[in-house]
Structure formats: structure tokens, C-alpha cells
Design a protein around this motif. Structure first.
Motif, PDB file in Angstrom:
ATOM      1  N   UNK A  37      37.926  17.855  50.422  1.00 45.72           N
ATOM      2  CA  UNK A  37      36.512  18.028  50.740  1.00 45.72           C
ATOM      3  C   UNK A  37      35.696  17.023  49.928  1.00 45.72           C
ATOM      4  N   UNK A  38      34.724  16.336  50.550  1.00 46.60           N
ATOM      5  CA  UNK A  38      34.008  15.268  49.836  1.00 46.60           C
ATOM      6  C   UNK A  38      33.372  15.699  48.523  1.00 46.60           C
ATOM      7  N   UNK A  39      32.675  16.839  48.508  1.00 40.60           N
ATOM      8  CA  UNK A  39      32.012  17.258  47.270  1.00 40.60           C
ATOM      9  C   UNK A  39      33.031  17.556  46.173  1.00 40.60           C
ATOM     10  N   UNK A  40      34.052  18.319  46.519  1.00 37.00           N
ATOM     11  CA  UNK A  40      35.072  18.673  45.540  1.00 37.00           C
ATOM     12  C   UNK A  40      35.857  17.433  45.085  1.00 37.00           C
ATOM     13  N   UNK A  41      36.116  16.538  46.033  1.00 34.32           N
ATOM     14  CA  UNK A  41      36.829  15.301  45.705  1.00 34.32           C
ATOM     15  C   UNK A  41      36.015  14.456  44.727  1.00 34.32           C
ATOM     16  N   UNK A  42      34.720  14.385  44.950  1.00 34.36           N
ATOM     17  CA  UNK A  42      33.854  13.620  44.048  1.00 34.36           C
ATOM     18  C   UNK A  42      33.801  14.252  42.669  1.00 34.36           C
TER      19      UNK A  42
ATOM     20  N   UNK B 243      32.864   9.390  42.173  1.00 35.84           N
ATOM     21  CA  UNK B 243      32.307   8.855  43.418  1.00 35.84           C
ATOM     22  C   UNK B 243      33.102   7.673  43.954  1.00 35.84           C
ATOM     23  N   UNK B 244      33.710   6.885  43.048  1.00 36.70           N
ATOM     24  CA  UNK B 244      34.425   5.696  43.490  1.00 36.70           C
ATOM     25  C   UNK B 244      35.660   6.026  44.326  1.00 36.70           C
ATOM     26  N   UNK B 245      36.130   7.259  44.268  1.00 38.44           N
ATOM     27  CA  UNK B 245      37.316   7.654  45.033  1.00 38.44           C
ATOM     28  C   UNK B 245      36.991   7.970  46.486  1.00 38.44           C
ATOM     29  N   UNK B 246      35.717   8.082  46.823  1.00 36.64           N
ATOM     30  CA  UNK B 246      35.310   8.467  48.166  1.00 36.64           C
ATOM     31  C   UNK B 246      35.047   7.240  49.040  1.00 36.64           C
ATOM     32  N   UNK B 247      35.339   7.373  50.327  1.00 37.78           N
ATOM     33  CA  UNK B 247      34.984   6.336  51.287  1.00 37.78           C
ATOM     34  C   UNK B 247      33.483   6.404  51.559  1.00 37.78           C
TER      35      UNK B 247
ATOM     36  N   UNK C  18      30.983   9.728  51.374  1.00 39.28           N
ATOM     37  CA  UNK C  18      29.739   9.768  50.601  1.00 39.28           C
ATOM     38  C   UNK C  18      28.554  10.125  51.496  1.00 39.28           C
ATOM     39  N   UNK C  19      28.501   9.526  52.666  1.00 39.82           N
ATOM     40  CA  UNK C  19      27.414   9.828  53.598  1.00 39.82           C
ATOM     41  C   UNK C  19      27.513  11.258  54.130  1.00 39.82           C
ATOM     42  N   UNK C  20      28.731  11.752  54.279  1.00 44.61           N
ATOM     43  CA  UNK C  20      28.918  13.135  54.734  1.00 44.61           C
ATOM     44  C   UNK C  20      28.334  14.125  53.733  1.00 44.61           C
ATOM     45  N   UNK C  21      28.417  13.791  52.440  1.00 41.38           N
ATOM     46  CA  UNK C  21      27.805  14.661  51.428  1.00 41.38           C
ATOM     47  C   UNK C  21      26.302  14.732  51.648  1.00 41.38           C
TER      48      UNK C  21
END
Length: 244
Positions: free
Chosen positions: A30-35, A40-44, A48-51
Motif C-alpha cells: 500500500x502506498x502510504x504504508x510503503x512510504x 518516499x524514494x521507494x515509491x513510483x 506518490x500521486x495515488x497518495x
């Protein structure tokens, strides 16, 4: 703008997750949990925009929706930032509020590029510490205790007020000092407090506290630079006095 139904191959997503809502994904995907876990650098860009938009539509997740929009922009954030609110609202799942959020983020990114990096003050000496903190503490009628967190080049990362107390003393929890240093990735720290009375002489409690901080820093492999006592116009430095 006509939407494309093909997926953005630059932003791979496992087939098992593609038809699930984000809440049904594994937590680490999940983007938020992943971040939160990886930074933040780990997200595509799509993640990031999905958040920002929070949700997609009944047919696709927020990540899938943003992957599709980015594909139409040739995977260029610069091109995305040139879209209008009405352009974005043509996509199912994007309303005015979400479109504005996307364009606001693009504008912030553009403004950041035009700014110069913030100059961090060099606090490598007691005089520099005094000059930096005097304006903060000169008019106080009670004692305050601050920690100054620095990088390995003595540049200030941030300063934190640890306590705000009485006329002759203030309570200091060394655990909070060390916690703040660790959270800020600080390798050097100094502390300072004021004497509203104008008396520069350190008290017995000041001496004990200084040694306790020094020992705690040694344990955590953080360089303890100094403890500076500040009055209006003068300072006392434990380092300069050879007591730190």
C-alpha cells in the motif's frame, strides 16, 4: 484527452493486486504504508500521486488510475503539470478536488526547483552557538533548555526546546535529548540554557547534567560538543573551560 486502457509498463504491479482495492493489498504494497516503512524514494510516481488522490474508481485503484493518466502524459510529470483541471476531470475517478491536488503538487515541485538550498548555520564554536541562540533566549524570564542537533560538519540540522521551567532551574530528561538526536540522524550535539538572573556561573546541577549528557552521548556514539550557558550579553562554555 482520450484515455488509454493499456497499463503503464514502467510501473509494474503484480497481477494478483491489479483487481483489488488498495485496502485489500498486502500492507507493504500500500502506498502510504510503503512510504512509512521504506521512505518516499521507494515509491513510483504513480504511487506518490495515488497518495494525493486517496482513491480511484469502482473499476481501478488509485495507483492504477494514476498509472493510466501518467501513460497518457508519456510518463512525464512535466507534461502532467501542464494539464488543466478539466483535462484531469475527464478521467473516471478524478473530480475537481483530486485534480486540484495533483496540480498543486506539480506546482510545489516546480517552485522547489527554483529555490536555493537552505543554508544551515555552522555552530562549531561556543561563540557561534551563543550568537545563534541569544536572540531566542535574551528576553526570557524563566529558564529554557535547548538541544542543537548537527551533522558531522557542525551544520545545524534543527534545534529543539527540551524544557521550559522556573527562574533558577528547569527539568531536563536526557532520554529526550538522545531520542531527538537519533531521530534527526545527528552525529554532533550541543546543549544550552539561559540564566535569567544574569549570573554566568554554572550550578552544581548544571555540572551534573553536563556530565550525564556526555556519558549518554558516549554510549550512543554521538559527539557532545558543548554546554553553553547564556545570559544577555555573555556566555559560559563548558568546552572552552575544559569541562566538557
Amino acid at each position: 484527452m482520450k484515455t488509454k486502457e493499456t497499463s503503464n509498463h514502467n510501473y509494474p504491479l503484480s497481477t494478483s493486486n491489479s483487481k483489488l482495492s488498495i485496502n485489500q493489498w498486502a500492507e507493504e504494497d500500500r502506498p502510504r504504508e510503503k512510504m512509512a516503512m521504506q521512505g518516499a524514494e521507494a515509491l513510483t510516481n504513480a504511487e506518490l500521486l495515488a497518495i494525493l488522490i486517496g482513491s480511484g474508481s469502482t473499476k481501478e485503484s488509485a495507483v492504477e488510475l494514476m498509472k493510466r493518466i501518467l501513460a497518457d502524459c508519456h510518463n512525464s510529470l512535466n507534461t502532467l503539470g501542464k494539464m488543466s483541471v478539466s483535462d484531469l476531470c475527464r478521467y473516471n475517478g478524478i473530480g475537481e478536488a483530486k485534480a486540484i491536488s495533483i496540480l498543486a503538487a506539480c506546482e510545489l515541485g516546480k517552485r522547489r526547483q527554483t529555490e536555493s538550498p537552505e543554508e544551515r548555520p555552522d555552530l562549531g564554536t561556543a561563540t557561534r552557538i551563543y550568537n545563534h541562540m541569544h536572540a531566542v533566549m535574551q528576553d526570557l524570564d524563566v529558564e529554557e533548555f535547548w538541544v542543537l542537533l548537527m551533522n558531522q560538519h557542525y551544520r545545524l540540522i534543527k534545534k529543539v526546546r527540551i524544557s521550559h521551567g522556573g527562574i533558577t532551574e528547569t527539568s531536563v530528561d536526557i532520554r529526550i535529548i538522545i531520542r531527538e538526536a537519533v531521530l534527526a540522524n545527528s552525529t554532533i550535539l550541543a546543549v544550552c540554557h539561559n540564566h535569567p538572573s544574569g549570573n554566568l556561573s554554572p550550578s552544581h546541577q548544571d555540572d551534573n547534567l553536563t556530565q550525564s549528557i556526555r556519558r549518554a552521548c558516549e554510549l550512543m556514539r554521538i559527539h557532545f560538543l558543548d554546554h553553553v550557558i547564556i545570559t544577555d550579553g555573555q556566555y559560559y562554555s563548558y568546552h572552552e573551560q575544559g569541562k566538557c
